[in-house]
Design an enzyme around this catalytic site. Structure first.
Site, PDB file in Angstrom:
ATOM      1  N   ASP A 237     -16.779  20.052 -15.590  1.00 32.55           N
ATOM      2  CA  ASP A 237     -16.807  19.926 -16.851  1.00 32.55           C
ATOM      3  C   ASP A 237     -17.603  21.187 -17.894  1.00 32.55           C
ATOM      4  OD1 ASP A 237     -15.844  17.345 -16.123  1.00 32.55           O
ATOM      5  OD2 ASP A 237     -17.092  15.907 -16.846  1.00 32.55           O
TER       6      ASP A 237
ATOM      7  N   LYS B 271     -11.016  13.737 -15.895  1.00 29.84           N
ATOM      8  CA  LYS B 271     -11.219  11.794 -16.291  1.00 29.84           C
ATOM      9  C   LYS B 271     -11.853  10.721 -17.443  1.00 29.84           C
ATOM     10  CE  LYS B 271     -15.341  14.598 -14.494  1.00 29.84           C
ATOM     11  NZ  LYS B 271     -16.586  13.931 -15.549  1.00 29.84           N
TER      12      LYS B 271
ATOM     13  N   CYS C   3     -22.040  14.347 -13.551  1.00 30.26           N
ATOM     14  CA  CYS C   3     -20.840  14.298 -13.401  1.00 30.26           C
ATOM     15  C   CYS C   3     -21.234  14.890 -12.063  1.00 30.26           C
ATOM     16  CB  CYS C   3     -20.275  14.889 -14.088  1.00 30.26           C
ATOM     17  SG  CYS C   3     -19.876  13.628 -15.446  1.00 30.26           S
TER      18      CYS C   3
HETATM   19  C1  VGL Z   1     -20.726  13.579 -18.135  1.00 26.33           C
HETATM   20  C2  VGL Z   1     -22.171  12.043 -19.135  1.00 26.33           C
HETATM   21  C3  VGL Z   1     -21.221  11.497 -19.554  1.00 26.33           C
HETATM   22  C4  VGL Z   1     -21.423  15.099 -17.132  1.00 26.33           C
HETATM   23  C5  VGL Z   1     -20.303  13.821 -18.632  1.00 26.33           C
HETATM   24  O1  VGL Z   1     -20.359  15.736 -17.175  1.00 26.33           O
HETATM   25  O2  VGL Z   1     -21.763  15.735 -16.242  1.00 26.33           O
HETATM   26  N1  VGL Z   1     -22.087  13.539 -18.725  1.00 26.33           N
HETATM   27  N2  VGL Z   1     -20.172  12.086 -19.638  1.00 26.33           N
END
Ligand code: VGL
Ligand code: ZN
Length: 203
Positions: free
Chosen positions: A23, A108, A156
C-alpha cells in the site's frame, strides 16, 4: 523454522524470496493524502532500495493496493473507523509516483471488504475471510521467504506479516521501510511485538 542470519548489507534476496510492497499509495504516503501516515514519504525511497536489491537477486516483487469503493463500512462516514481513503480510480489510490512498480499488483478491499492483509479480505458484515491471489502468486514461484515493506506498519503491514507467518512463510519486516498510523499511541510497538511473537524477524 529456520531464520536467516542477519546480513550486514540488509536482506539476502534470492529466487525463493518475495518482496511484498504494501500500500505505498498517495493517500498514505503523500502529506496531502487522506490517511497520511507520518513519515510515509520516507518509505518510498526505502521501498525502492529493497525493490532494487530484490530485482537484482531475481526475487519476485509483488505490490498490494488498497482499493475501496466510494461507500464501504471500512470508512468512518459509513460506520467504520477510517477517513475515506484509496477510493478506486482516484489520485489517493494510485501508487506514489516515485515508487518503482514492476511486478504483479494485488488489490484488496475491492468489494467493500476490510482487506487489511494482502493475503485475505474480510466481509465487514459476516466477518467471513476469503483469500486474495497473493498466496498463489507466491506458491507458484516456490517462495519460502517473504519480506514485507510499506504502509502502514500497525495496520496492513502487520496483518500481511501475521498472515504470511500463518501460511508458513519465513517472514521479515524491514523497519526503516515502514511507518505506523498510531491511531492509539504505542500501536507501533504493539504491532512489532505481535509480529515477533508470530515468528517474524524485524530487520
Ligand atoms: C490501511 C487503514 C485502512 C493500510 C488500509 O494500508 O495500512 N490502513 N486501510
Ligand atoms: Zn483501507
Amino acid at each position: 523454522m529456520r531464520q536467516p542470519a542477519p546480513h550486514p548489507e540488509g536482506i539476502d534476496y534470492d529466487e525463493r524470496t518475495a518482496l511484498v510492497v504494501v500500500d505505498v499509495q498517495n493517500d498514505f504516503a503523500d502529506p496531502n493524502g487522506n490517511l497520511y501516515v507520518d513519515g510515509g514519504e520516507d518509505v518510498v525511497q526505502a521501498a525502492n532500495r529493497e525493490i532494487d536489491r530484490a530485482r537484482k537477486a531475481g526475487a519476485l516483487v509483488v505490490y498490494t493496493q488498497d482499493w475501496h469503493p466510494p461507500t464501504t463500512p471500512h470508512f468512518e462516514k459509513d460506520g467504520g473507523v477510517w477517513p475515506t481513503h484509496c477510493v478506486q480510480d482516484t489520485w489517493g489510490a494510485q501508487f506514489h509516483p516515485d515508487l518503482v512498480v514492476e511486478g504483479p499488483v494485488v488489490r484488496k478491499g475491492v468489494d467493500g471488504g476490510d482487506g487489511y492483509s494482502g493475503f485475505a479480505v474480510r466481509d465487514p458484515e459476516s466477518g467471513a475471510e476469503s483469500a486474495t491471489e497473493l498466496e498463489q502468486i507466491l506458491r507458484d514461484r516456490g517462495t519460502a521467504h517473504v519480506v514485507v515493506v510499506g504502509l502502514a506498519q500497525d495496520v496492513c503491514v502487520q496483518a500481511t506479516v501475521l498472515d504470511a507467518r500463518r501460511l508458513g512463510f519465513d517472514t521479515t519486516v524491514v523497519s526503516d521501510a515502514t511507518r505506523a498510523v498510531n491511531l492509539a499511541p504505542g500501536d507501533d510497538d504493539k504491532a512489532y511485538r505481535a509480529m515477533q511473537e508470530a515468528g517474524a524477524r524485524i530487520s
